[in-house]
Design a protein around this motif. Structure first.
Motif, short mmCIF file in Angstrom:
data_model
loop_
_atom_site.label_atom_id
_atom_site.label_comp_id
_atom_site.label_asym_id
_atom_site.label_seq_id
_atom_site.Cartn_x
_atom_site.Cartn_y
_atom_site.Cartn_z
N ALA A 1 1.70 7.05 -2.22
CA ALA A 1 2.26 7.49 -3.49
C ALA A 1 3.42 8.45 -3.29
O ALA A 1 3.42 9.25 -2.36
N PRO A 2 4.43 8.37 -4.18
CA PRO A 2 5.59 9.25 -4.02
C PRO A 2 5.28 10.71 -4.31
O PRO A 2 6.11 11.57 -4.10
N THR A 3 4.06 11.02 -4.81
CA THR A 3 3.69 12.40 -5.10
C THR A 3 3.07 13.11 -3.90
O THR A 3 2.60 14.22 -4.03
N VAL A 4 3.06 12.46 -2.74
CA VAL A 4 2.53 13.09 -1.54
C VAL A 4 3.32 14.38 -1.27
O VAL A 4 4.54 14.40 -1.37
N PRO A 5 2.64 15.50 -0.96
CA PRO A 5 3.35 16.76 -0.74
C PRO A 5 4.42 16.64 0.33
O PRO A 5 4.25 15.92 1.32
N ASP A 6 5.53 17.35 0.14
CA ASP A 6 6.61 17.31 1.12
C ASP A 6 6.17 17.79 2.49
O ASP A 6 6.77 17.47 3.51
N ALA A 7 5.10 18.60 2.52
CA ALA A 7 4.64 19.14 3.80
C ALA A 7 4.02 18.07 4.69
O ALA A 7 3.91 18.26 5.90
N ALA A 8 3.62 16.94 4.10
CA ALA A 8 3.03 15.87 4.91
C ALA A 8 4.09 15.28 5.83
O ALA A 8 5.26 15.16 5.46
N ILE A 9 3.68 14.93 7.03
CA ILE A 9 4.59 14.26 7.98
C ILE A 9 4.47 12.77 7.74
O ILE A 9 3.41 12.18 7.94
N LYS A 10 5.55 12.15 7.32
CA LYS A 10 5.54 10.75 6.90
C LYS A 10 5.92 9.83 8.07
O LYS A 10 7.10 9.69 8.41
N LEU A 11 4.92 9.23 8.66
CA LEU A 11 5.10 8.30 9.78
C LEU A 11 4.60 6.92 9.37
O LEU A 11 3.95 6.22 10.15
N SER A 12 4.93 6.53 8.14
CA SER A 12 4.35 5.32 7.55
C SER A 12 5.35 4.24 7.21
O SER A 12 4.94 3.13 6.87
N SER A 13 6.65 4.52 7.27
CA SER A 13 7.62 3.55 6.73
C SER A 13 8.82 3.27 7.63
O SER A 13 9.78 2.65 7.18
N ASN A 14 8.80 3.72 8.87
CA ASN A 14 9.82 3.34 9.86
C ASN A 14 11.24 3.77 9.49
O ASN A 14 12.20 3.04 9.76
#
Length: 401
Positions: free
Chosen positions: A42-55
């Motif tokens: 979801a686009p509401t995931v906190p900015d602090a999360a490290i996003k390693l899901s979409s290349n």
């Protein structure tokens, strides 16, 4: 208070923090598109999360692109055919970068528009789609929506496309989707193998079109690899798709293109979305294409972070497929869903499930070195209870399958 172009875009003044490139990178978009109902996507995931899901490129576009984006805001009220640079200028820039003529290029809203159009152009109820399993899902999802049959060919034990089986399945097919490097397995076939595959399909099923997806072309370091653009110029109904969403860091701006013979490109133009680019994206894309040094630096950065992340998994005893992209595909011996959820609870977002390997393998995108160091700690913690027993151990236990 008046709003300037610079303040509207959030482009920093000297000494200010640079947020705009990360914004344009739109990290997490692929995961959200593939799994719109998933909390982790979801686009509401906190900015602090490290996003390693979409290349995506974790750094976003380079300085030249961001500067061009700022300057282009004055033309935001113009259609992209009338702005400067225009869509025609973008086609010309792509042609120069790839070494073809502008009539060999068509544009897309990301490469996704082009993948969908390819299925519309070449698939039918009597002409099936051939794809690998697993591979990028967009063509087969489009086929399912249109009632086009899909033949899924499992990858081999090393995660590479089974070109022999795909060639056999291509007889009487409408379209073959060949993702090289393949998403999600990260592996590739060298230039000679791709050329032999194309020649065989053209010989045995001459009416079958071949789509060679080179979304991760700019991340390849294998010396045996080469682009399939020469094959696309040589053969009718063979074409290459690429995107500026990956190494160029422009996932949020949706710029893609296809290369092939002019008649083949004309088919895509008939299906194209009207104004499938926007003036700001065009300006940033042209600047990026004219800055090859930035892409070389991005490839080097990714190669270093990829090697580090590979060691994280191999030191834990897990098998990593031979990655030639900006992500890894790893046999973790447990479900991708459970691993993703466990990581998400700790602030690390990793890839979705990819059948038929969703019970044993996971995909992890490559971020910055700092991000991968933090992710490595979480990965080791999450996989700790599932750590495989080294060969020759006295224990009879094995990692769960």
């Amino acid at each position: 208070m008046p709003v300037s172009r610079r303040s509207f875009l959030g482009v920093p003044s000297p000494g200010a923090a640079a947020f705009s490139p990360a914004f344009v990178a739109a990290r997490g978009r692929e995961a959200f598109t593939a799994e719109p109902n998933s909390p982790a996507a979801a686009p509401t995931v906190p900015d602090a999360a490290i996003k390693l899901s979409s290349n995506e490129n974790p750094l976003g576009p380079g300085p030249a692109a961001m500067d061009a984006l700022t300057r282009a805001f004055v033309d935001a009220g113009r259609y992209p055919t009338n702005a400067r640079p225009s869509m025609g200028d973008l086609r010309a820039a792509i042609a120069r970068r790839v070494g073809v003529q502008p009539e060999n290029v068509t544009l897309g809203a990301g490469s996704g528009e082009l993948l969908r159009s390819a299925v519309r152009l070449y698939g039918s109820s009597s002409r099936h789609l051939v794809t690998a399993a697993p591979s990028f899902e967009q063509p087969e999802r489009m086929a399912e929506q249109l009632g086009v049959g899909v033949r899924r060919v499992p990858v081999d034990k090393d995660g590479r496309l089974d070109l022999e089986a795909m060639a056999q399945a291509a007889r009487w097919a409408g379209l073959v989707f060949l993702c090289n490097p393949n998403n999600p397995t990260s592996t590739l076939h060298p230039a000679r193998a791709v050329a032999e595959f194309v020649a065989r399909v053209r010989r045995e099923s001459p009416d079958t079109a071949i789509l060679i997806d080179e979304a991760y072309h700019d991340y390849v370091t294998d010396p045996g690899y080469a682009t399939a653009v020469p094959l696309a110029l040589e053969h009718p109904n063979v074409f290459v798709t690429r995107t500026l969403s990956k190494a160029y860091g422009m996932a949020g701006m949706r710029v893609g293109y296809a290369v092939g013979q002019p008649r083949t490109m004309d088919g895509f133009n008939r299906w194209a979305i009207t104004f499938n680019q926007n003036s700001l994206a065009v300006a940033a894309a042209v600047a990026s294409l004219e800055d090859p040094a930035h892409i070389e630096a991005e490839r080097a950065r990714n190669t270093e972070a990829r090697a580090f992340t590979t060691r994280v998994f191999t030191d834990l005893g897990y098998k990593v497929m031979d990655s030639q992209a900006n992500f890894l595909f790893v046999d973790i011996g447990r479900s991708a869903k459970g691993f993703k959820e466990d990581c998400a609870r700790r602030g690390i977002l990793v890839g979705r499930e990819f059948p038929p390997l969703e019970k044993t393998h996971t995909r992890v995108s490559i971020g910055t070195i700092d991000e991968m160091q933090k992710a490595g700690v979480v990965i080791a913690e999450v996989l700790g209870a599932h750590r495989p027993v080294p060969a020759g151990s006295s224990s009879d236990s094995r990692r769960p399958r």
